[in-house]
Design a protein around this motif. Structure first.
Motif, PDB file in Angstrom:
ATOM      1  N   ALA A 127       0.842  -1.200   0.000  1.00  0.00           N
ATOM      2  CA  ALA A 127       0.000   0.000   0.000  1.00  0.00           C
ATOM      3  C   ALA A 127       0.876   1.249   0.000  1.00  0.00           C
ATOM      4  CB  ALA A 127      -0.907  -0.009   1.225  1.00  0.00           C
ATOM      5  N   GLU A 161      -6.536   1.971   0.792  1.00  0.00           N
ATOM      6  CA  GLU A 161      -5.083   1.875   0.615  1.00  0.00           C
ATOM      7  C   GLU A 161      -4.387   3.118   1.147  1.00  0.00           C
ATOM      8  OE1 GLU A 161      -1.697   1.170  -2.858  1.00  0.00           O
ATOM      9  OE2 GLU A 161      -3.783   0.618  -3.223  1.00  0.00           O
ATOM     10  N   ASN A 181      -5.407   5.112   3.592  1.00  0.00           N
ATOM     11  CA  ASN A 181      -5.416   5.057   5.054  1.00  0.00           C
ATOM     12  C   ASN A 181      -4.400   4.058   5.590  1.00  0.00           C
ATOM     13  OD1 ASN A 181      -7.266   7.023   5.555  1.00  0.00           O
ATOM     14  ND2 ASN A 181      -8.986   5.662   5.975  1.00  0.00           N
ATOM     15  N   LYS A 182      -4.309   2.904   4.926  1.00  0.00           N
ATOM     16  CA  LYS A 182      -3.362   1.872   5.352  1.00  0.00           C
ATOM     17  C   LYS A 182      -1.926   2.377   5.248  1.00  0.00           C
ATOM     18  CE  LYS A 182      -2.072  -2.951   4.433  1.00  0.00           C
ATOM     19  NZ  LYS A 182      -2.334  -4.146   3.571  1.00  0.00           N
ATOM     20  N   LYS A 195      -1.209   5.068   7.956  1.00  0.00           N
ATOM     21  CA  LYS A 195      -1.013   4.464   9.276  1.00  0.00           C
ATOM     22  C   LYS A 195       0.380   3.855   9.392  1.00  0.00           C
ATOM     23  CE  LYS A 195      -5.857   3.394  10.321  1.00  0.00           C
ATOM     24  NZ  LYS A 195      -6.859   2.304  10.516  1.00  0.00           N
ATOM     25  N   LYS A 196       0.833   3.235   8.292  1.00  0.00           N
ATOM     26  CA  LYS A 196       2.165   2.627   8.291  1.00  0.00           C
ATOM     27  C   LYS A 196       3.239   3.698   8.410  1.00  0.00           C
ATOM     28  CE  LYS A 196       5.011  -0.696   5.775  1.00  0.00           C
ATOM     29  NZ  LYS A 196       5.111  -1.561   4.569  1.00  0.00           N
TER      30      LYS A 196
END
Length: 206
Positions: A137, A194, A196-197, A200-201
């Protein structure tokens, strides 16, 4: 992008020429960062950065395996201890397992992909195993999907309004418009997830 040397040994030069000083040598299995590719006097050279931080150039003809994350899309993928059918099976992986491909070797015309899993276990899986490159992502890709999805949705809405004004809306046309709008909406949702993922990462403490 990281690569791993497949050849036994190769020289690393200070400049993009084999007439310059050789600053070090890489051996089979050594990893390094791949940089820009340049052409000089009809020869191709690849800039590399070693783990020590030192930079140099290797010939474009050097055999390199680009390290990448891959995902199994079949159950019971067997990892062998060595790249042969006779070697012991050390682990069996379920579908959707993500591993890192770090090399490729052949045995009697059969290809084997060398992998390292999340636990650090190294093994070899058959080249014909159901493997695909895993797309991680990313914020950029998430934005791209949302933008393209928005374009499809707007296009469908505009075409619907135009058809109403012209009085030319048919059942087949309505189905097509709904399908295009639904596709655009799906792209927006996938892109948002994707995005948002990836964010967050990025925000996770290193």
């Amino acid at each position: 992008m990281r690569g791993i040397l497949v050849e036994e040994v190769v020289k690393v030069y200070a400049e993009a020429s084999d007439q310059t000083l050789s600053i070090t040598s890489l051996r089979k299995g050594d990893e390094f960062e791949l940089g820009k590719v340049s052409r000089k006097k009809k020869e191709v050279w690849v800039e590399v950065t070693l783990d020590s931080g030192q930079t140099g150039f290797i010939s474009g003809e050097t055999k390199i395996f680009v390290i990448k994350k891959v995902q199994f899309f079949a159950d019971n993928i067997e990892a062998h201890e060595a790249p042969t059918n006779e070697s012991a099976v050390i682990k069996t992986y379920p579908k959707k397992t993500i591993v890192t491909a770090v090399g490729y070797e052949s045995d009697e015309a059969k290809g084997w992909v060398k992998i390292i899993d999340a636990e650090g276990q190294t093994g070899y899986v058959r080249g014909e195993a159901k493997i695909r490159v895993y797309q991680e992502a990313s914020v950029a890709n998430g934005k791209k999907q949302m933008f393209s999805g928005g374009m499809f949705a707007v296009l469908a809405a505009a075409f619907y309004i135009f058809s109403l004004n012209k009085g030319e809306t048919t059942s087949n046309m309505s189905i097509l418009i709904v399908a295009v709008f639904a596709f655009g909406l799906m792209q927006i949702v996938q892109g948002f997830l994707e995005y948002n993922k990836a964010k967050k990462k990025e925000n996770q403490p290193k």
